[in-house]
Design a protein around this motif. Sequence first.
Motif, PDB file in Angstrom:
ATOM      1  N   VAL A   1      65.451 -77.657  -3.582  1.00 27.55           N
ATOM      2  CA  VAL A   1      64.170 -77.010  -3.835  1.00 27.55           C
ATOM      3  C   VAL A   1      63.608 -77.550  -5.136  1.00 27.55           C
ATOM      4  CG1 VAL A   1      63.198 -74.783  -4.545  1.00 27.55           C
ATOM      5  CG2 VAL A   1      64.723 -74.899  -2.597  1.00 27.55           C
TER       6      VAL A   1
ATOM      7  N   TYR B   1      80.047 -71.479  -1.480  1.00 25.72           N
ATOM      8  CA  TYR B   1      78.659 -71.731  -1.915  1.00 25.72           C
ATOM      9  C   TYR B   1      78.683 -72.389  -3.284  1.00 25.72           C
ATOM     10  CZ  TYR B   1      76.221 -69.021   1.638  1.00 25.72           C
ATOM     11  OH  TYR B   1      75.685 -68.574   2.817  1.00 25.72           O
TER      12      TYR B   1
ATOM     13  N   GLU C   1      66.721 -77.871  -7.653  1.00 24.58           N
ATOM     14  CA  GLU C   1      67.870 -76.968  -7.522  1.00 24.58           C
ATOM     15  C   GLU C   1      68.404 -77.130  -6.107  1.00 24.58           C
ATOM     16  OE1 GLU C   1      67.043 -72.739  -6.796  1.00 24.58           O
ATOM     17  OE2 GLU C   1      68.053 -72.401  -8.701  1.00 24.58           O
TER      18      GLU C   1
ATOM     19  N   LEU D   1      75.959 -74.088  -6.339  1.00 26.29           N
ATOM     20  CA  LEU D   1      74.565 -74.296  -6.754  1.00 26.29           C
ATOM     21  C   LEU D   1      74.576 -75.325  -7.864  1.00 26.29           C
ATOM     22  CD1 LEU D   1      71.553 -72.831  -6.999  1.00 26.29           C
ATOM     23  CD2 LEU D   1      72.552 -72.063  -9.106  1.00 26.29           C
TER      24      LEU D   1
ATOM     25  N   PHE E   1      72.848 -77.791   3.218  1.00 32.62           N
ATOM     26  CA  PHE E   1      72.355 -77.879   1.837  1.00 32.62           C
ATOM     27  C   PHE E   1      70.863 -77.613   1.851  1.00 32.62           C
ATOM     28  CE2 PHE E   1      70.248 -81.835   2.569  1.00 32.62           C
ATOM     29  CZ  PHE E   1      71.003 -82.433   3.558  1.00 32.62           C
ATOM     30  N   LEU E   2      70.335 -77.205   0.694  1.00 29.36           N
ATOM     31  CA  LEU E   2      68.903 -76.953   0.583  1.00 29.36           C
ATOM     32  C   LEU E   2      68.475 -77.355  -0.804  1.00 29.36           C
ATOM     33  CD1 LEU E   2      66.303 -75.556   1.726  1.00 29.36           C
ATOM     34  CD2 LEU E   2      67.016 -73.525   0.505  1.00 29.36           C
TER      35      LEU E   2
ATOM     36  N   VAL F   1      71.346 -75.920  -3.303  1.00 30.03           N
ATOM     37  CA  VAL F   1      72.447 -75.033  -2.915  1.00 30.03           C
ATOM     38  C   VAL F   1      73.135 -75.717  -1.756  1.00 30.03           C
ATOM     39  CG1 VAL F   1      73.022 -72.759  -2.000  1.00 30.03           C
ATOM     40  CG2 VAL F   1      71.120 -73.009  -3.568  1.00 30.03           C
TER      41      VAL F   1
ATOM     42  N   PHE G   1      62.643 -68.418 -14.567  1.00 31.25           N
ATOM     43  CA  PHE G   1      63.469 -67.414 -13.893  1.00 31.25           C
ATOM     44  C   PHE G   1      64.931 -67.832 -13.938  1.00 31.25           C
ATOM     45  CE2 PHE G   1      64.473 -64.181 -10.869  1.00 31.25           C
ATOM     46  CZ  PHE G   1      65.480 -64.724 -10.086  1.00 31.25           C
TER      47      PHE G   1
ATOM     48  N   HIS H   1      59.806 -70.807 -11.549  1.00 31.36           N
ATOM     49  CA  HIS H   1      61.190 -70.871 -11.072  1.00 31.36           C
ATOM     50  C   HIS H   1      62.112 -71.253 -12.228  1.00 31.36           C
ATOM     51  CE1 HIS H   1      63.974 -72.423  -7.612  1.00 31.36           C
ATOM     52  NE2 HIS H   1      64.608 -71.648  -8.476  1.00 31.36           N
TER      53      HIS H   1
END
Lengths: 87, 121
Positions: free
Chosen positions: B92, B61, B6, B63, B89-90, B8, B101, B98
Amino acid sequence: MADSEIRYLQPINIEVKKEKYCRFKKMGIEYIDYKDYKFLLKFINEQGKILPRRVTGTSNKFQKRVSVAVKRGRHIAVLPYVADMLK
Amino acid sequence: MNTRYETVFILTPVLSDDQVKEAVTAVHDFLKKNGANVKHSEDWGLKKLAYPIQKKSTGFYQLVEYEAQGDFIAKFELEMKRDERIMRFLTVKMNKHHIDFAEKRRDQIPQRENQAARAKS
């Protein structure tokens, strides 16, 4: 006069010990999302610092996940690194 | 076996609307071209940043959730570093908690949208 018992101005209230619990274990939350900052605000104080376990009462396993989530939130500028009167 | 990631990323607010779309499609095309299949993508629009990044206090933003090989991530992040429109950016890696969720959250989005619509009407 010596044996007059000590009178307090007002009755001393004994701090009733509120039993702390780990909210994640109790509610069965498994994943702490780094994007939803409203939830993470509960774990940082006014200056944006992460609250210690003794204050929030979370278990060690979930405190680590909370700190990882807060640090990720800070990276994507959803949470501040340093804040004043954040709440 | 490709794992689920994922990412962002935040685009500079200087861009006009179609530049934002163009930047997002550029990312999606890069993902498709390199064999990553996009599961889900979200646009949170213009949001205020908690602290200024590159002297800017707001950002678009985005995702994106995708499945990819492990070695693809280095290429993807290099690509994002090159693109000046992307400020930050990040990426994961998603474990099973996760993933479910995210799926639960995805089903709630329509409810949240029609709640907002109902609130507006």
